[in-house]
Write a protein that holds these residues in place. Sequence first.
Motif, PDB file in Angstrom:
ATOM      1  N   MET A   1       0.842  -1.188   0.000  1.00 60.90           N
ATOM      2  CA  MET A   1       0.000   0.000   0.000  1.00 60.90           C
ATOM      3  C   MET A   1       0.879   1.240   0.000  1.00 60.90           C
ATOM      4  N   ALA A   2       0.619   2.169  -0.904  1.00 59.01           N
ATOM      5  CA  ALA A   2       1.450   3.353  -1.050  1.00 59.01           C
ATOM      6  C   ALA A   2       1.237   4.305   0.118  1.00 59.01           C
ATOM      7  N   TYR A  13      -1.266  -5.255   6.479  1.00 58.22           N
ATOM      8  CA  TYR A  13      -2.514  -4.648   6.940  1.00 58.22           C
ATOM      9  C   TYR A  13      -2.545  -3.180   6.510  1.00 58.22           C
ATOM     10  N   GLN A  14      -3.648  -2.510   6.838  1.00 61.57           N
ATOM     11  CA  GLN A  14      -3.720  -1.067   6.621  1.00 61.57           C
ATOM     12  C   GLN A  14      -2.861  -0.394   7.686  1.00 61.57           C
ATOM     13  N   PRO A  15      -1.716   0.187   7.315  1.00 60.61           N
ATOM     14  CA  PRO A  15      -0.825   0.751   8.336  1.00 60.61           C
ATOM     15  C   PRO A  15      -1.392   2.026   8.950  1.00 60.61           C
ATOM     16  N   TYR A  16      -1.086   2.233  10.223  1.00 59.38           N
ATOM     17  CA  TYR A  16      -1.429   3.484  10.882  1.00 59.38           C
ATOM     18  C   TYR A  16      -0.538   4.597  10.328  1.00 59.38           C
ATOM     19  N   THR A  44       2.217  -0.586  18.725  1.00 55.44           N
ATOM     20  CA  THR A  44       2.070   0.221  17.512  1.00 55.44           C
ATOM     21  C   THR A  44       2.585  -0.519  16.277  1.00 55.44           C
ATOM     22  N   GLY A  45       2.833  -1.816  16.391  1.00 58.03           N
ATOM     23  CA  GLY A  45       3.284  -2.581  15.230  1.00 58.03           C
ATOM     24  C   GLY A  45       4.714  -2.271  14.824  1.00 58.03           C
ATOM     25  N   LYS A  46       5.588  -2.091  15.832  1.00 51.98           N
ATOM     26  CA  LYS A  46       6.972  -1.717  15.554  1.00 51.98           C
ATOM     27  C   LYS A  46       7.690  -2.778  14.719  1.00 51.98           C
ATOM     28  N   SER A  47       7.514  -4.049  15.062  1.00 51.74           N
ATOM     29  CA  SER A  47       8.242  -5.116  14.349  1.00 51.74           C
ATOM     30  C   SER A  47       7.889  -5.140  12.871  1.00 51.74           C
ATOM     31  N   LEU A  48       6.590  -5.038  12.562  1.00 47.35           N
ATOM     32  CA  LEU A  48       6.185  -5.039  11.156  1.00 47.35           C
ATOM     33  C   LEU A  48       6.667  -3.777  10.444  1.00 47.35           C
ATOM     34  N   SER A  49       6.712  -2.664  11.158  1.00 48.10           N
ATOM     35  CA  SER A  49       7.221  -1.427  10.544  1.00 48.10           C
ATOM     36  C   SER A  49       8.694  -1.570  10.198  1.00 48.10           C
TER      37      SER A  49
END
Length: 867
Positions: A1-2, A13-16, A44-49
């Motif tokens: 997702m851009a 997923y849809q990122p914050y 806050t989804g740090k690992s995926l970021s």
Amino acid sequence: MATSRGRDFHHPYQPYPIQNDFMNALYDCIEEKKIGIFESPTGTGKSLSIICGALTWLRENKRRRFEESIATLPGDEDEPEWIVEHAKEQKRRDAIGARAEFEQRLRRIRERERKQKTESRREEHRSKRPKLSDSRIAASKSEDDTQYELADYDSDEASSRIPGPTISLSAETRALMDKMGLSTSAVAKDEPEEAEDELKIYYCSRTHSQLSQFAEEIQKVKLPPGVPLEPLDRKNGETDIEDSLKYLTLGSRKNLCVNPKVNRLKDATSINERCLEIQQSGTPEQSRCSFLPSKQSEYLMNDFRDYAFANVRDIEKLASLGSDLGVCPYYASRYSILPSEVVSLPYPLLLQKSAREALNINLKDNIVIIDEAHNLMEAINSIYSVSVSLEQVERSRKQIGIYLQRFRNRLKGKNRVYVTQVVRLLDSLGEYLRGKLFEAPNAEGIALYNEIMAGKAVDQINLYKLSVYLNESKLARKIDGYTEHVNHEETTHSTTKKPSRGRSAPSLMSIHSFFNALTNPSREGQFFYHRGDGRSIMLQYRLLDPTFHFKEIVEETRAVILAGGTMSPMEDYFKHLFPYVEPTRISTLSCGHVIPASNIAAWPLVQTGSGVDFDFTFAKRNSDAQIQQLGETLISVVSNVPDGTVVFFPSYAYLDLCLSKWKQPGSTVFNRLSATKAVFFESKTPTKPSESVPSNNPDKAVINDSILSAYTQAIRTPSTPHKGAVLLSVIGGNLSEGINFSDELGRCVVVVGLPFPNPHSAEWKAKMAYISSKAADGADGQAAQDVGKAVAREFYENATMRAVNQAIGRAIRHKGDYATIVLIDKRYGAERIRTKLPSWIRESLCEAGNTGKVTEGIGRFFQEKGA
């Protein structure tokens, strides 16, 4: 997702928005070859970021490099354009073909594993390799002890390398060795020539459980291929080839050894030494390790590499793979490093130079990402520190005596000289420690180098040459092996059945590491003694400055990323880890939280209900009146909190003191608190099993599981009159890091006081003095002293606040979570302390107040939540 910058990070997923900010900042940091310090709260989804930002850059860079290599084909400028284009197309198709062949191989492996056909292969390898012998490494006959004899040694011909423990070489020592052309490299690079060296990401975290979680997360991300097809190919019906991410996890021998005769040993040092012993030329054939790779089993190394890349595997699965294939996963994984794209590994394997060299880890122009980096500086200091006890010194001296009884007359030339020097050093260490044991006025203190080295003729020893000798001669390993051999002989031939004493600890290896520390007395490190009970006393070398040992990593790599949930305050990283780096090369980011601001409220609770300041400074915190008021306040707080409350105390000693005061005759605090909530607490000296679990048990996972399961059960299955539970814990204890108190388990987090380290301890005195003197370099007079004291004080406060921030981050774990935070101490009302809190806490910080005002606010907060 851009994202807003037009980048597609392939987030599953849809990122914050804050995740987009994090991924873009990380991508830019790698692209611009910078150092990044990123803070993203837990939940806050740090690992995926991290994964999406870093891997997107990795794939896009791979694509750019491929296109550049095609565009820069060598050739004659006069050649027709169609020939040049044909050559480019051929090179592109060759690359695509090689990649397709590799992917096909991996698909076959996945299919094989899916159909569970590996059992036949496992049995095939088991039938081919010899059974492990039950015999000891040492031969059972005395005439076989020649394997422990020292080979002739001439120091003038000895290698100038130091392949052994280089645990404490200081900046000054290493700089001098480099100037003299003396390399400290431990192992020559010997990767297979046919392997392609991929640009790679080294991902580092503190524990194997965190690395396993990273492995789970990375499987969620689907990346485009690094070698794309051209539009014409798609027009002809072709599709992009799959481009599997080549992921590898590394571990120590302790985690990866599959030889049951070795991995049954309890400690890492014994496992390492036994592994090296059974590779020696004098080891009987039946005692050698059948898993060890050889020229004949090279095909197994290739199989291991392909199987490792076919599926993302954590450390346990990698060990099982090695066992299934019949090859050592510790050594086979080293073979797989070069072609890998992402390598995950625990702190010590990356941060310790000798470990990187042993694994042939090449950081040149690669990317290093260190997660959970809030305690990075202390981790480096610990890794490069070493200690030795009086018991180890005396045991080593005894072992050398046993060895000399057998081999004294065989020692010649330099062997005799250096073994004598080892004995003198051990005697000097022993004399010093025995003296401090009976004469030192304090339990701990600074150990002066001249006093440690005051033994007979010790001042004449060239410690550097001795260290080289110990590495080259393998003296410690031979003595340890011979001692084990003698113990086995005594047990075998004794007419009286003696209980097995087990394998003796390899004390001389620890002594050897300490000898290396003695070679470099330096400003950046200091020696200390620590006296315990009875005859227990220890001599320790502590690294005080991590700058130099991390500098090599920074200078070799393309980019370094430090990430964590609580990196604030960040000033320390600039001043004490990267002081040599231009500020423009350091990029920082402190993300907000994904939760709405209304889902968190934080209060500095600075006064009792009667208006008396809460003052938990070391000099005043033991006041009976203040401890009583603290108990009353906790009762008021937890009465207004549904479900679970976690209270963090500054130390186990202070928690124990408070409990004893609240339980003593005449005090009703503990009984009233227990009537309000079910009470659980950590303790080093547990009372009732239902109330606490011993925190000094070596199996911390079991401890955490036991106390957390009881605490969780009390909250989720409440019984009258309890409506929830309260957990009394300790900052820096087993439950202050890595534990998830989400939802009802942590509706409130209370921090009692500020957990400042003891400023009067010998180590902190030395550390503060070092920081102060370093900050004052280049200045004179009172101004220099003032600057030095200010910098040292700032460091002291920042270390404390990072511990506080880590503890309060235990509560909010996901977007829908909500919680309150209470900071009990008048100092939390000061702007100086509040600015050191993470930004997402500061944004929700309420006005400081007394017990009545804060508990009223807590009650109102949960009423609005309908809790």
